[in-house]
Design an enzyme around this catalytic site. Structure first.
Site, PDB file in Angstrom:
ATOM      1  N   GLY A   2     -10.063  17.152 -10.791  1.00  0.00           N
ATOM      2  CA  GLY A   2      -9.065  17.690 -11.141  1.00  0.00           C
ATOM      3  C   GLY A   2      -9.188  16.885 -12.604  1.00  0.00           C
TER       4      GLY A   2
ATOM      5  CD  GLU B  72       4.221   5.291  -8.826  1.00  0.00           C
ATOM      6  OE1 GLU B  72       5.209   6.005  -9.207  1.00  0.00           O
ATOM      7  OE2 GLU B  72       3.648   4.793  -9.231  1.00  0.00           O
TER       8      GLU B  72
ATOM      9  CB  CYS C 156      -1.945   1.667  -8.232  1.00  0.00           C
ATOM     10  SG  CYS C 156      -0.459   1.480  -7.874  1.00  0.00           S
TER      11      CYS C 156
ATOM     12  CG  PHE D 221      -1.851  -0.780   1.621  1.00  0.00           C
ATOM     13  CD1 PHE D 221      -2.718  -0.960   0.458  1.00  0.00           C
ATOM     14  CD2 PHE D 221      -1.338  -2.416   2.028  1.00  0.00           C
ATOM     15  CE1 PHE D 221      -3.696  -2.072   0.465  1.00  0.00           C
ATOM     16  CE2 PHE D 221      -2.629  -3.431   2.024  1.00  0.00           C
ATOM     17  CZ  PHE D 221      -3.435  -3.838   1.051  1.00  0.00           C
TER      18      PHE D 221
ATOM     19  NE  ARG E 178       4.239   2.810 -14.355  1.00  0.00           N
ATOM     20  CZ  ARG E 178       4.826   1.963 -13.563  1.00  0.00           C
ATOM     21  NH1 ARG E 178       4.634   0.742 -13.729  1.00  0.00           N
ATOM     22  NH2 ARG E 178       5.258   2.454 -12.456  1.00  0.00           N
TER      23      ARG E 178
ATOM     24  N   GLY F 282      -3.961   9.212 -12.161  1.00  0.00           N
ATOM     25  CA  GLY F 282      -3.076   7.981 -13.412  1.00  0.00           C
ATOM     26  C   GLY F 282      -2.696   7.314 -12.564  1.00  0.00           C
TER      27      GLY F 282
END
Length: 443
Positions: free
Chosen positions: A259, A158, A266, A155, A333, A263
């Protein structure tokens, strides 16, 4: 304890470095020899705050090593962590070929008891497939060796992964053997001292917990983005609405920021995989499908606002602040910036972009092209541009000189894809201001 980790990507490196930091002997295995050579030389292939010095310190101390030798990997660790990628297949399901390849590698070399830990994000039932793959390899060798398979999903956020691992909210462990649960409790004891964070459950529940967590967070984001369209059409301010509902402790403030869409590696992948899993068991997950659809639509909102303001975009130059899907990472990504740039190029526009850390990743993805200029700093991206679009909420973008922005742009107009600015401050500097879930504001 001795630990082997298969996969030297984001999850594998963070897990390995943090487990080594508390005194374990960790060996990271990867089939990519160039990556292993780089890691041995102290070069880290991903950007994550604090990770590079953590890897270098633990490698220098002899607690963290890297190999491309599968024999050494299986021999080394009582705990065999699988932390390889599970990219989406063409039908949206998680591609398990790398996970099962590791399982086969272990089965072909297993000589004594090992605990195989699924750290990768995998569909429910993957532990059964890993177990079967190892058992099949053992049978081909004509040997019997005891082993256990465990689900221990990560969990990690990033940009805050080191902190998340060292001070976790929870440690989910799915096992079918009480002894294995206790061994994992010992392994995670250094991260579990303040209060009990380890949640032991059955394997399938642990596998589903990871997908459920990401799906819930993605749902909150898409819900707020859905509301933002209503707010804009009704003359309401979505930021005021956000504060109004966030003050309810049953809802809270986290993950309710409108927003330009979510992305990363995950949320989009896991939503699709969970939808696919639902279909495989005869259930149509309508809410998950809606979350994905709303997000895909939201990624085009900034392009539509630009088109609405300028009419035709052919020949226009658009300044873009931010490329990564979120701050404190170079990961692009499924990033909203990619959807926006590609739509602008299709419309005949040029892009001048700046991101504090994702410039190299952008070059890798798009190469050299005439309609993309990667600038040295945020102000340089404004020169000769017709508008500024802010799409990643890096801290250095939070408090700019709006008058400087207005002076450098051909046309003083700012599109805020993360609602980080006060409309009054922006318009006072002479800029027209577009945001998410609020009506345009003019000087």
């Amino acid at each position: 304890m001795k630990i082997t980790i298969y996969g030297s990507g984001y999850v594998g490196l963070v897990t390995g470095a943090c487990l080594a930091e508390v005194g374990n002997e960790v060996l990271c295995m990867d089939v990519d020899r160039e990556k292993i050579a780089a890691l041995r030389a102290g070069r880290v292939p991903i950007y994550e705050p604090g990770l590079e010095p953590l890897i270098r310190e633990n490698a220098a101390a002899g607690r963290l090593a890297f190999t491309d030798d599968p024999d050494a990997a299986v021999e080394h660790g009582l705990f065999q962590f699988i932390a390889v990628g599970t990219p989406p297949d063409e039908d949206g399901s998680a591609d398990l070929k790398h996970v099962l390849a590791v399982a086969r590698t272990i089965g072909e070399r297993l000589r004594e008891y090992r605990i195989v830990v699924n750290k990768s994000t995998v569909p429910v039932g993957t532990a059964d497939r890993v177990r079967a793959t190892i058992q099949e390899a053992l049978a081909e060798r004509g040997v019997e060796v005891e082993f256990d398979v465990v689900s221990n999903p990560e969990f990690l956020k990033e940009g805050a992964a080191i902190e998340d691992f060292m001070r976790p909210d929870r440690i989910v462990v799915g096992t079918d053997n009480p002894r294995t649960t206790e061994l994992l409790r010992v392994l995670y004891a250094p991260f579990n001292r303040n209060h009990e964070r380890l949640l032991a459950m059955d394997i399938r529940s642990a596998e589903l917990t990871k997908y459920a967590a990401n799906a819930m967070l993605a749902t909150k984001i898409s819900f707020m983005n859905e509301l933002s369209h209503l707010a804009e059409r009704l003359g309401a301010d979505i930021e005021a609405v956000r504060k109004g509902i966030g003050s309810d402790p049953r809802i809270g403030y986290q993950f309710i920021y409108p927003g330009a869409g979510f992305g990363g590696s995950c949320f989009p992948k896991d939503i699709k995989a969970l939808e696919r899993t639902a279909r495989e068991v005869g259930y149509e997950a309508q809410l998950l499908a809606a979350v994905e659809a709303v997000n895909e639509r939201q990624k085009r909102v900034l392009f539509e606002k630009l088109q609405g303001h300028f009419g035709t975009l052919a020949g226009r130059t658009i300044a873009l602040w931010g490329l990564a899907f979120k701050p404190n990472t170079d990961d692009m990504r499924e990033a909203p910036s990619r959807v926006l740039m590609e739509a602008l190029w299709d419309a005949g526009a040029r892009v001048q972009a700046y991101d504090p850390v994702a410039m190299d990743e952008c070059r890798r993805l798009y190469g050299a092209r005439e309609d993309l200029v990667l600038c040295e700093n945020a102000l340089a991206a404004l020169e000769g541009a017709d508008a500024l679009v802010v799409i990643t909420e890096w801290k250095q973008f939070r408090s700019p000189d709006f008058r400087e922005i207005a002076a450098r742009l051909r046309e003083p107009v700012l599109f805020d894809g993360r609602n980080i600015y006060d409309p009054d401050l922006v318009t006072r500097a002479g800029l027209t201001y577009y945001s998410i879930g609020r009506r345009p504001a003019h000087p």
